[in-house]
Motif scaffolding. Sequence first.
Motif, PDB file in Angstrom:
ATOM      1  N   THR A 125      43.908  40.559  38.942  1.00 50.87           N
ATOM      2  CA  THR A 125      44.277  41.944  38.708  1.00 50.87           C
ATOM      3  C   THR A 125      45.679  42.222  38.927  1.00 50.87           C
ATOM      4  O   THR A 125      46.269  41.446  39.856  1.00 50.87           O
ATOM      5  CB  THR A 125      43.355  42.916  39.574  1.00 50.87           C
ATOM      6  OG1 THR A 125      44.026  42.622  40.915  1.00 50.87           O
ATOM      7  CG2 THR A 125      42.128  42.662  39.579  1.00 50.87           C
ATOM      8  N   GLU A 126      46.308  43.178  38.198  1.00 47.99           N
ATOM      9  CA  GLU A 126      47.756  43.506  38.217  1.00 47.99           C
ATOM     10  C   GLU A 126      47.573  44.554  39.546  1.00 47.99           C
ATOM     11  O   GLU A 126      46.878  45.606  39.216  1.00 47.99           O
ATOM     12  CB  GLU A 126      48.160  43.864  36.960  1.00 47.99           C
ATOM     13  CG  GLU A 126      48.542  43.063  35.881  1.00 47.99           C
ATOM     14  CD  GLU A 126      49.564  43.625  34.643  1.00 47.99           C
ATOM     15  OE1 GLU A 126      49.438  45.062  34.633  1.00 47.99           O
ATOM     16  OE2 GLU A 126      49.761  42.962  33.912  1.00 47.99           O
ATOM     17  N   LYS A 185      44.139  45.176  34.160  1.00 51.47           N
ATOM     18  CA  LYS A 185      45.157  46.107  34.531  1.00 51.47           C
ATOM     19  C   LYS A 185      44.299  47.454  34.704  1.00 51.47           C
ATOM     20  O   LYS A 185      43.579  47.754  33.784  1.00 51.47           O
ATOM     21  CB  LYS A 185      46.024  46.474  33.415  1.00 51.47           C
ATOM     22  CG  LYS A 185      47.198  47.430  33.746  1.00 51.47           C
ATOM     23  CD  LYS A 185      48.366  47.380  32.868  1.00 51.47           C
ATOM     24  CE  LYS A 185      49.364  48.375  33.254  1.00 51.47           C
ATOM     25  NZ  LYS A 185      50.410  48.636  32.428  1.00 51.47           N
ATOM     26  N   SER A 187      43.798  51.467  34.661  1.00 49.08           N
ATOM     27  CA  SER A 187      44.434  52.640  34.047  1.00 49.08           C
ATOM     28  C   SER A 187      43.579  53.891  34.250  1.00 49.08           C
ATOM     29  O   SER A 187      42.562  54.028  33.409  1.00 49.08           O
ATOM     30  CB  SER A 187      44.804  52.414  32.501  1.00 49.08           C
ATOM     31  OG  SER A 187      45.263  53.542  31.892  1.00 49.08           O
TER      32      SER A 187
END
Length: 361
Positions: A125-126, A185, A187
């Motif tokens: 994961t970012e 990512k 969001s």
Amino acid sequence: MIRIVIIILTCLMLSGCVQQRILDQVQSVHSVAFDYVDDDSVKGTLTMPKFNPDKTVDISVFQKVSPSNESFRLSANSASPKAITSGQARVALFGQELAENGVVHTINTLYRDPSVGTRLYLAVTEGKAGKFLEKSYPLADSPSLYISDLIKQNINGDNLPRTDLHYFVNQYYDPFQDPFLPLLKLSEDKVNVVGLAIFDGYKYVGKINMHQAYVFKSMLHDSDSGKYPIKFGDYSRPNTAVVETLESKRKRKVKMTSGTPVFDITIKIRGKINENIKDINLKDPKTIKKVEKEMEDSVKKNGLNMLKVLQEKHVDPLGFGSDLKHQVRGIDSSEWRDELYSRAQFNIHVKVNIVQTGITE
């Protein structure tokens, strides 16, 4: 005979009671995330279903810092009122900082745990991985279902190559190939797959985007899925067509030329365009030929650029070293990694055949 029937029914009733008590005494992990704390510790985040008397289900989130070389499940058990089991785990996430420092201990504890299935999805994961499990998502009942289904859909219908715990461990222990994982990512209230996280051994060292992931997947194995956007037309009025793969087949050959490995990669793609493009006549065979040619050139260019970056990082997630090992006797992994890979040459041949176009009014 009646006595035998009574004994059997009694045993069944007792076994049902025992099973119920066992279920009441355990907590099943559905997803787990690991984040870096320091060189000796990781922070683990677990999600587990909580079944309510009214038959609704809530998601419990459990977090604990534990030694990095210790099974997180065993460590979590010491702070849980119920025994924690991992048999229903669907996905394990690694935060970017942990992945950059190495996931060797975490992967080993997962792989050695007999209750964890080898088809467990893994991803990098970012940012912090635990954040992904703390959120609720409108499209699924739990984070584990949402993220595991997201990865599965992107493998079966989009640009992700096949990957899970089994594949990752096999790639790591193959001296001629490096591992890779999906890169996610967060969001707002959704998660996006943004590319592939490339590993050097157990350390995350770089990424490729989803556009490149299509080419990566096409080079790695045959496929019947993937989407590739193509820009064509003149520069003042460019158009974009998305080619959806119906079938992609690849062949890889290697030969040694004056001490240098030369790889020939042939990719054949059958695809379709699902939507019409403004001001472009997709019924015109000449237009289709232009799209095919543009895609052939684009896939080749992106492939060569991607391979150059992988060579510069000294990582081989596509397993070209294995091709060389099977073709040339006496090649060992040290020679491949330290000498031959950096000067290897690649020729990419792409043939695209668009067999369907969607026409809308």
